[in-house]
Design a protein around this motif. Structure first.
Motif, PDB file in Angstrom:
ATOM      1  N   GLU A 184      -3.689   4.202   6.379  1.00  0.00           N
ATOM      2  CA  GLU A 184      -2.921   4.498   5.206  1.00  0.00           C
ATOM      3  C   GLU A 184      -1.519   4.685   5.478  1.00  0.00           C
ATOM      4  O   GLU A 184      -1.484   5.846   6.171  1.00  0.00           O
ATOM      5  CB  GLU A 184      -3.608   5.643   4.186  1.00  0.00           C
ATOM      6  N   VAL A 185      -0.494   4.119   5.160  1.00  0.00           N
ATOM      7  CA  VAL A 185       0.991   4.419   5.246  1.00  0.00           C
ATOM      8  C   VAL A 185       1.879   4.636   3.826  1.00  0.00           C
ATOM      9  O   VAL A 185       1.027   3.952   2.879  1.00  0.00           O
ATOM     10  CB  VAL A 185       1.525   3.477   6.096  1.00  0.00           C
ATOM     11  N   PRO A 186       2.804   5.083   4.097  1.00  0.00           N
ATOM     12  CA  PRO A 186       3.632   5.378   2.821  1.00  0.00           C
ATOM     13  C   PRO A 186       4.111   3.990   2.466  1.00  0.00           C
ATOM     14  O   PRO A 186       4.839   3.194   3.185  1.00  0.00           O
ATOM     15  CB  PRO A 186       4.726   6.302   3.202  1.00  0.00           C
ATOM     16  N   ARG A 187       4.484   3.770   1.196  1.00  0.00           N
ATOM     17  CA  ARG A 187       4.825   2.333   0.545  1.00  0.00           C
ATOM     18  C   ARG A 187       6.497   2.545   0.855  1.00  0.00           C
ATOM     19  O   ARG A 187       6.923   3.586   0.703  1.00  0.00           O
ATOM     20  CB  ARG A 187       4.471   2.321  -0.887  1.00  0.00           C
ATOM     21  N   ILE A 188       7.054   1.300   1.410  1.00  0.00           N
ATOM     22  CA  ILE A 188       8.706   1.369   1.736  1.00  0.00           C
ATOM     23  C   ILE A 188       9.103   0.226   0.837  1.00  0.00           C
ATOM     24  O   ILE A 188      10.361   0.316   0.840  1.00  0.00           O
ATOM     25  CB  ILE A 188       8.718   1.113   3.275  1.00  0.00           C
ATOM     26  N   LEU A 189       8.475  -0.525   0.315  1.00  0.00           N
ATOM     27  CA  LEU A 189       9.104  -1.747  -0.691  1.00  0.00           C
ATOM     28  C   LEU A 189       8.667  -1.406  -2.008  1.00  0.00           C
ATOM     29  O   LEU A 189       7.631  -0.952  -2.541  1.00  0.00           O
ATOM     30  CB  LEU A 189       8.628  -2.867  -0.356  1.00  0.00           C
ATOM     31  N   ASP A 190       9.470  -1.459  -3.173  1.00  0.00           N
ATOM     32  CA  ASP A 190       9.325  -1.521  -4.383  1.00  0.00           C
ATOM     33  C   ASP A 190       8.408  -2.505  -5.077  1.00  0.00           C
ATOM     34  O   ASP A 190       8.326  -3.624  -4.352  1.00  0.00           O
ATOM     35  CB  ASP A 190      10.785  -1.402  -5.223  1.00  0.00           C
TER      36      ASP A 190
END
Length: 98
Positions: A90-96
């Protein structure tokens, strides 16, 4: 033989997101036209005793054979992950959301 225009070069530069000055567009159009001409000359050469090739030297594939071997389980692979969900990192979202 088709001619490479300044507009053709500008279009390709725009697709590649390369900013070129007017002088660079003119220079590149001429240079690319020359290159295409040379490639055309090579294509005109007929030699039945020389097979077509992609490289002047014989090449051998140096990759290893694709053999199934023991590897990490999903739990072992995710054991050091800061966050995991449904057997995935699980990775943080970087795109809107758009």
């Amino acid at each position: 033989m088709s001619s490479i225009s300044r507009d053709d070069v500008a279009h390709v530069a725009m697709l590649a997101r390369i900013q070129l000055t007017d002088a660079e567009l003119d220079t590149l159009a001429g240079q690319l036209e020359t290159i295409v001409g040379y490639v055309g000359q090579v294509g005109d050469i007929t030699s039945d005793d020389v097979p077509p090739m992609s490289h002047p030297l014989p090449l051998t594939n140096v990759t290893r054979p694709d053999v199934v071997r023991p590897s990490l389980t999903a739990e072992e692979a995710l054991s050091g992950a800061p966050q995991a969900e449904a057997q995935r990192f699980e990775v943080p979202r970087i795109l809107d959301e758009e």
